[in-house]
Design an enzyme around this catalytic site. Structure first.
Site, PDB file in Angstrom:
ATOM      1  N   GLU A  67      -2.706 -55.983 -55.310  1.00  0.00           N
ATOM      2  CA  GLU A  67      -3.575 -55.972 -56.490  1.00  0.00           C
ATOM      3  C   GLU A  67      -3.868 -57.368 -57.010  1.00  0.00           C
ATOM      4  O   GLU A  67      -4.601 -57.530 -57.978  1.00  0.00           O
ATOM      5  CB  GLU A  67      -2.923 -55.146 -57.612  1.00  0.00           C
ATOM      6  CG  GLU A  67      -2.778 -53.666 -57.285  1.00  0.00           C
ATOM      7  CD  GLU A  67      -4.121 -53.024 -56.969  1.00  0.00           C
ATOM      8  OE1 GLU A  67      -5.064 -53.175 -57.761  1.00  0.00           O
ATOM      9  OE2 GLU A  67      -4.219 -52.379 -55.911  1.00  0.00           O
ATOM     10  N   ARG A 112     -18.094 -77.843 -41.507  1.00  0.00           N
ATOM     11  CA  ARG A 112     -19.368 -78.311 -40.970  1.00  0.00           C
ATOM     12  C   ARG A 112     -19.968 -79.455 -41.786  1.00  0.00           C
ATOM     13  O   ARG A 112     -20.903 -80.108 -41.336  1.00  0.00           O
ATOM     14  CB  ARG A 112     -20.355 -77.157 -40.839  1.00  0.00           C
ATOM     15  CG  ARG A 112     -20.715 -76.462 -42.125  1.00  0.00           C
ATOM     16  CD  ARG A 112     -21.594 -75.252 -41.888  1.00  0.00           C
ATOM     17  NE  ARG A 112     -22.898 -75.605 -41.362  1.00  0.00           N
ATOM     18  CZ  ARG A 112     -23.290 -75.414 -40.106  1.00  0.00           C
ATOM     19  NH1 ARG A 112     -22.476 -74.866 -39.234  1.00  0.00           N
ATOM     20  NH2 ARG A 112     -24.496 -75.768 -39.716  1.00  0.00           N
ATOM     21  N   PRO A 144     -11.987 -62.157 -56.277  1.00  0.00           N
ATOM     22  CA  PRO A 144     -13.276 -61.567 -56.653  1.00  0.00           C
ATOM     23  C   PRO A 144     -13.666 -61.869 -58.095  1.00  0.00           C
ATOM     24  O   PRO A 144     -14.809 -61.648 -58.486  1.00  0.00           O
ATOM     25  CB  PRO A 144     -13.056 -60.060 -56.441  1.00  0.00           C
ATOM     26  CG  PRO A 144     -11.584 -59.863 -56.499  1.00  0.00           C
ATOM     27  CD  PRO A 144     -10.987 -61.122 -55.953  1.00  0.00           C
ATOM     28  N   ASP A 184     -29.877 -76.551 -43.087  1.00  0.00           N
ATOM     29  CA  ASP A 184     -29.376 -75.191 -43.234  1.00  0.00           C
ATOM     30  C   ASP A 184     -29.914 -74.537 -44.499  1.00  0.00           C
ATOM     31  O   ASP A 184     -30.324 -75.218 -45.442  1.00  0.00           O
ATOM     32  CB  ASP A 184     -27.841 -75.188 -43.306  1.00  0.00           C
ATOM     33  CG  ASP A 184     -27.206 -75.443 -41.951  1.00  0.00           C
ATOM     34  OD1 ASP A 184     -27.895 -75.268 -40.937  1.00  0.00           O
ATOM     35  OD2 ASP A 184     -26.026 -75.829 -41.927  1.00  0.00           O
TER      36      ASP A 184
END
Length: 262
Positions: A116, A154, A89, A169
């Site tokens: 963590e 893809r 993150p 896309d």
């Protein structure tokens, strides 16, 4: 392209990779996905891969050595240099440009954390870049890794039956995709826009471009920040807004997605 996934649950990503576009890429030999479990490189009877964080606090931190050995094994398992990506993150948020860049690599090793996270020293020494799929916290890096693998798959030549599909896309040209319709023409939920039935390919292309610009401005204006639109695009965006305003006025409400007729 070869992707090695270093994870305590490598079978999770392998199962995700068995279906749809990714599964087809693997079947056609365009993509190979391999799992490496750090627990196989841990020592002791309990095969421990984590320990308490220095400084106190909740949770556990993944140990350096099992991860380091797993990464080394993944590197040795394939040929040529590999780029190590840590799903985190705290990483750079993944976008289509980033997917294209990573898809061009001959080899990737994707490191999935748990608990963590991973000892910072290992990240500094072994990881080439950190990648995030969004500003939220998951239980581990396996879901983000599966997302990354799918997005990369893809883009491999020969994976999609229609080569133009990936080019159209959302985000491929920095804009959201236009709306799409299929049979039947008439339905109690509405009618397919006349322009899509016209057979006029230039008019259809113009309508689709207008919808992409309008949807992006309405739903993701951040994608247009700092972007220099051509005169033609500015005119299409203005036309979209004018039609959206007219539609809203006719409906007695506020349009947010723009017109879907033409």
């Amino acid at each position: 392209m070869r992707i090695d996934v270093v994870s305590l649950f490598p079978e999770f990503v392998a199962q995700c990779a068995a279906f749809g576009v990714v599964g087809r890429a693997v079947e056609r030999g365009l993509l190979s996905i391999h799992g490496t479990n750090p627990r196989d490189f841990a020592e002791g009877n309990y095969r421990r891969v984590d320990d308490r964080p220095f400084g106190g606090g909740p949770g556990m931190v993944m140990l350096i050595e099992p991860l380091r050995r797993a990464l080394d094994a993944a590197r040795r398992a394939g040929e040529g240099p590999s780029r190590v990506v840590y799903m985190s993150p705290q990483g750079r948020r993944l976008d289509q440009a980033g997917v294209r860049r990573l898809a061009a690599e001959p080899r990737l090793i994707v490191l999935c954390g748990r608990y963590e996270g991973v000892d910072e020293r290992l990240i500094r020494a072994e990881v080439d870049e950190e990648v995030s799929i969004g500003d939220y916290v998951l239980s581990g890096g396996e879901l983000p890794a599966a997302v990354l693998v799918d997005a990369i798959a893809r883009l491999q030549d020969g994976v999609l039956n229609d080569t133009e599909s990936a080019q159209q896309d959302s985000f491929e040209d920095g804009l959201l995709d236009c709306p799409h319709y299929t049979r039947p023409v008439e339905h109690d939920l509405g009618r397919v826009p006349d322009v899509l039935l016209s057979g006029d390919h230039a008019r259809i292309a113009r309508w689709r471009r207008m919808q992409s610009l309008g949807r992006t401005a309405a739903r993701r204006p951040d994608l247009l920040d700092g972007r220099e639109l051509s005169k033609a695009d500015r005119e299409l965006l203005q036309a979209y807004r004018e039609e959206a305003a007219a539609t809203a006025a006719g409906a007695g409400g506020t349009a947010t997605a723009g017109p879907e007729t033409g």
